[in-house]
Enzyme design. Structure first.
Site, short mmCIF file in Angstrom:
data_model
loop_
_atom_site.label_atom_id
_atom_site.label_comp_id
_atom_site.label_asym_id
_atom_site.label_seq_id
_atom_site.Cartn_x
_atom_site.Cartn_y
_atom_site.Cartn_z
N GLN A 99 2.87 -8.85 2.40
CA GLN A 99 1.75 -8.98 3.34
C GLN A 99 1.04 -10.33 3.20
OE1 GLN A 99 -1.09 -5.75 2.83
NE2 GLN A 99 -2.59 -6.70 4.19
N LYS B 144 3.76 -3.44 5.68
CA LYS B 144 3.21 -2.12 5.99
C LYS B 144 4.22 -1.19 6.66
CE LYS B 144 -1.35 -3.11 5.38
NZ LYS B 144 -2.31 -2.34 4.59
N THR C 160 -8.34 1.81 4.60
CA THR C 160 -8.64 2.30 3.25
C THR C 160 -10.12 2.66 3.12
OG1 THR C 160 -6.98 0.77 2.43
CG2 THR C 160 -8.47 1.73 0.79
N ARG D 96 1.81 -5.68 -1.09
CA ARG D 96 0.76 -6.71 -1.02
C ARG D 96 1.32 -8.12 -1.06
NH1 ARG D 96 -3.32 -3.92 1.13
NH2 ARG D 96 -3.87 -2.12 -0.14
N ARG E 140 -11.05 -14.60 -0.35
CA ARG E 140 -11.80 -15.71 0.24
C ARG E 140 -13.07 -16.04 -0.53
NH1 ARG E 140 -10.15 -12.67 4.54
NH2 ARG E 140 -12.09 -11.51 4.38
N GLU F 110 -6.35 6.70 3.24
CA GLU F 110 -6.94 6.66 4.58
C GLU F 110 -7.02 8.06 5.16
OE1 GLU F 110 -5.60 3.77 7.34
OE2 GLU F 110 -4.82 2.40 5.81
N ASP G 181 -1.16 4.70 3.67
CA ASP G 181 -0.57 3.55 4.34
C ASP G 181 0.01 2.63 3.27
OD1 ASP G 181 0.15 1.98 6.48
OD2 ASP G 181 -1.71 0.84 6.43
N GLU H 231 -2.75 2.96 0.32
CA GLU H 231 -4.07 2.89 0.94
C GLU H 231 -4.51 4.31 1.24
OE1 GLU H 231 -4.08 -0.12 4.18
OE2 GLU H 231 -4.64 -1.48 2.56
N TYR I 118 1.03 -12.59 6.78
CA TYR I 118 0.00 -12.06 7.68
C TYR I 118 -0.76 -13.10 8.50
CZ TYR I 118 -4.40 -13.12 5.28
OH TYR I 118 -5.49 -13.76 4.76
N GLU J 221 -7.57 -2.89 -5.22
CA GLU J 221 -8.97 -2.94 -5.63
C GLU J 221 -9.17 -2.40 -7.06
OE1 GLU J 221 -9.52 -1.00 -1.68
OE2 GLU J 221 -11.60 -1.65 -1.97
N ASP K 196 -4.01 1.11 13.21
CA ASP K 196 -4.72 1.22 11.94
C ASP K 196 -5.98 0.36 11.99
OD1 ASP K 196 -5.12 2.23 9.44
OD2 ASP K 196 -3.80 0.81 8.42
N TYR L 285 -9.83 -0.76 10.02
CA TYR L 285 -10.19 -1.46 8.76
C TYR L 285 -11.69 -1.26 8.63
CZ TYR L 285 -9.99 -5.80 5.81
OH TYR L 285 -10.03 -6.75 4.80
N THR M 84 4.59 5.08 6.23
CA THR M 84 3.20 5.54 6.27
C THR M 84 3.29 7.07 6.19
OG1 THR M 84 2.62 3.73 7.76
CG2 THR M 84 1.06 5.56 7.62
N HIS N 69 -14.22 -1.59 1.26
CA HIS N 69 -12.84 -2.07 1.14
C HIS N 69 -12.71 -3.49 1.70
CE1 HIS N 69 -8.47 -2.24 1.31
NE2 HIS N 69 -8.52 -2.42 2.62
#
Lengths: 427, 427
Positions: B247, B260, B358, B244, B148, B208, B240, B206, B251, B372, B132, B134, B264, B139
């Protein structure tokens, strides 16, 4: 008195009658890959035993001739632990010194035994998915200190979960396969924001143990920690080759990718959980913090497997030991790893493989990677003949190996997990 | 004039004669899964066409009857792009309105056409490995801002490499498969260092696109960006599913894992790169910074595929649109993804699948995840009938879909990628 075989097995052999690991092999005379077990320096062809009817009466193994003629162990793995146990018992009986059925059948022996030296060995299973854990506290701490400093060495989750990630199954290869030095993006001290593209300059190994799922679980269901061992077929030694410079640039925020998936080498013989059973010991204390209930072990779940990293540098002609470690140092057990992996309903399948992560011990001589042995390249490993290394050079060969040592004097060994570095063929 | 078929195809169908996606299906009358193509609301059974000799003369497809009787597309994928192109041309010819060979053969038509409504659909390929990526800048930026802050939204590597990670192949399921809510470890606001164990409270989707490798490469070799399209068989829509909260805790430092790998979902029909060719457009500018040479595209490499997220909440009886996006927003192209994936020598195989990550657009209505759309649960999505959601509830159904719109008025569509959330069956 210890069980002995009519096949001669030397004292330091990895494959006495107490081991009987499974693998896939072929010979010049018969090129179809098929299932065998290692005994001393011989391979016993299980497809020939099956044809001769020597597995008759084992419930669930009615199609032995078909199962053992396959080019992977997946079919045998799916049959479940009672079949594995009964097959192993039958093999130990057939191979024992005082049992005449196979011993005195010269015709069958001529067909069924093959010297290991004349056989080609393959990946023992078709690996559907490969997951790599990160279960050695010493390794995680060392790497953490190097990259985040002493105060933040272990991430906040590390003592609560066996941290793991999905690896690449397609690039898992059997011992003896050459590994091409990978190229990729990495940063240089000159500019930490603008990468260059070049062959990796920090090519490393990871000393790991791999374990194979035998019977899996359905999507949405779980495997409890107490039942996990019945789902695990056995273990191999694994070298999770790593390009540290590529990994360092790419791994935020989704983890390792091209720094790892150019090759993962495993030893060809899967040592069964039943062979390893006598070597169960207590693992590191999990008293602080205690694991959540779904991860709690009620029995000893660590294995006393002596591990060794050997290097034959390009300019030398012999393997030299650069580190020794032991699987018993691993903080999270393989059964905890499997329970955790499935607690969200993730489905495992026969032939799926998991790695433990690098197994480092507490002493500097017990580190399972050059990253740790050279403290990220800041000091050199010096070999007996004066050869020095920080990371791997083209032409270097690495061998990882390991065994359990019994009080009766025999070894349950894993054989070799070997690979040689070829230069990158691209400019 | 636009090409038309003797099979009636409605204006808004996803499957006109210009599409002809490949999938695996079975029927009550014939339970063996086999290869078909979708045309209007019908499936054309390619194993029946092959038996009737209608693929004769296509070089490389001499064993058509065997290839199309398989329960996966892997065998067809391995044959390579010239075979895919010639097979597609032959199918378009056989299905065209003025071609009598199939049209006027009532006996063959009775065997070869099946209504989609009466067929069972399967995963189109045996997926060896699933990666997968990104690759949506929007996204990655949104997620970065949430976790962050604005100043560090994109990690330093993001504009230089298509960031990716290995996903779990075993838990990839076909549209229509129920998804069990996963449980796992997560932290609560009360104590950020001590996790609890519970069903996920932040179950997300997600939006995708998935793409399938047709022909791969050997371990140690590469696929150049200019050749990459010849190695890609086609695309599907992919959900996907993501927990959250699980994760977020797990992660660091190795990436997503149990958040995840509980499921899927992909749409069942693989739309070929040849069907998508007319919808190639320029992607986002890659002028600053310019990609390294191995990633540079010389031709348009984005695809204008309109994408949509639809939700049928547990308390409702109809699907409602919650977001619209477009594949053309994706920063890194699928061909760049494949070139990057193999630049270190990683080997790809027929049937391997990659996800784009995503696909969010610049507008808030174009975000491809509830993470989001609700800005990590801080605001609600309100549906037409007043139903509100932050993340998914048990009983909710999600459908992802998409299509290309031609200036001639037809649609090259992907069909549905659908799944319903079942409650976690464990305490």
């Amino acid at each position: 008195m210890s069980l002995t075989s009519f096949i001669e097995v030397s004292q330091d052999s990895h494959f006495p009658i107490q081991n009987l690991p499974y693998g896939i092999f072929s010979t010049t005379e018969k090129s179809e890959p098929r299932v065998g077990t290692a005994i001393g320096d011989q391979i016993l062809d299980l497809s020939e035993l099956a044809k001769a009817g020597l597995f008759k009466g084992i419930q669930g193994l009615e199609e032995a001739a078909k199962v053992f003629a396959q080019p992977t162990l997946n079919g045998f793995m799916e049959l479940g632990r009672p079949v594995w146990k009964n097959t192993r018992a039958q093999l130990q009986k057939l191979l024992s010194a005082n049992e005449t059925q196979l011993r005195d059948n010269q015709e069958l022996r001529a067909k069924a035994f093959v010297p290991q030296s004349s056989a080609k060995l393959y990946l023992p299973a078709q690996i559907g998915d490969y997951t790599d854990f990160y279960c050695s506290r010493e390794h995680a701490t060392n790497v953490g200190i190097m990259f985040r400093g002493k105060d933040n060495a272990l991430q906040p989750n590390w003592l609560h979960i066996p941290v793991g990630y999905h690896g690449r199954a397609s690039s898992v290869v059997v011992s003896g396969t050459d590994i091409v030095r990978p190229s990729g993006q990495r940063i240089t001290p000159a500019d930490k924001t603008k990468p260059i593209f070049a062959p990796s300059a920090k090519l490393d190994i990871e000393l790991e143990v791999g374990w194979f799922v035998g019977t899996g679980n359905k999507l949405g269901s779980r495997i409890e920690v107490a039942d996990a061992k019945d789902h695990i077929f056995g273990m191999v030694i694994m070298n999770d080759w790593s390009a540290r410079d590529i990994q360092a640039w790419e791994y935020v925020p989704l983890g390792p990718f091209l720094g790892k998936n150019f090759g993962t080498t495993i030893s060809p013989w899967i040592v069964t959980m039943d062979a390893l059973e006598p070597f169960l010991v207590d693992g590191p204390s999990q008293a602080s913090p205690e694991p959540l209930p779904y991860l709690k072990e009620s029995k000893p779940s660590a294995y006393d497997v002596k591990l060794e990293v050997q290097l034959k540098p390009a300019e030398s002609d012999k393997f030299q030991t650069v580190a020794k470690s032991n699987l018993k140092h691993m903080y999270w057990s393989v059964t905890q790893q499997l329970a955790h992996h499935t607690v969200n309903g993730c489905n495992m399948r026969a032939g799926d493989m998991c790695g433990t992560g690098t197994i480092s011990g507490p002493a500097e001589s017990e580190y399972g990677s050059f990253l740790e042995l050279t403290w990220n390249g800041t000091k050199k490993v010096t070999l007996e003949d004066g050869v020095e290394r920080v990371f791997l050079q083209d032409g270097d060969e690495v061998n990882l190996t390991g065994y359990c040592e019994s009080t009766e004097g025999y070894r349950i060994g894993f054989g070799n997990c070997q690979g040689k570095i070829l230069p990158c063929p691209y400019q």
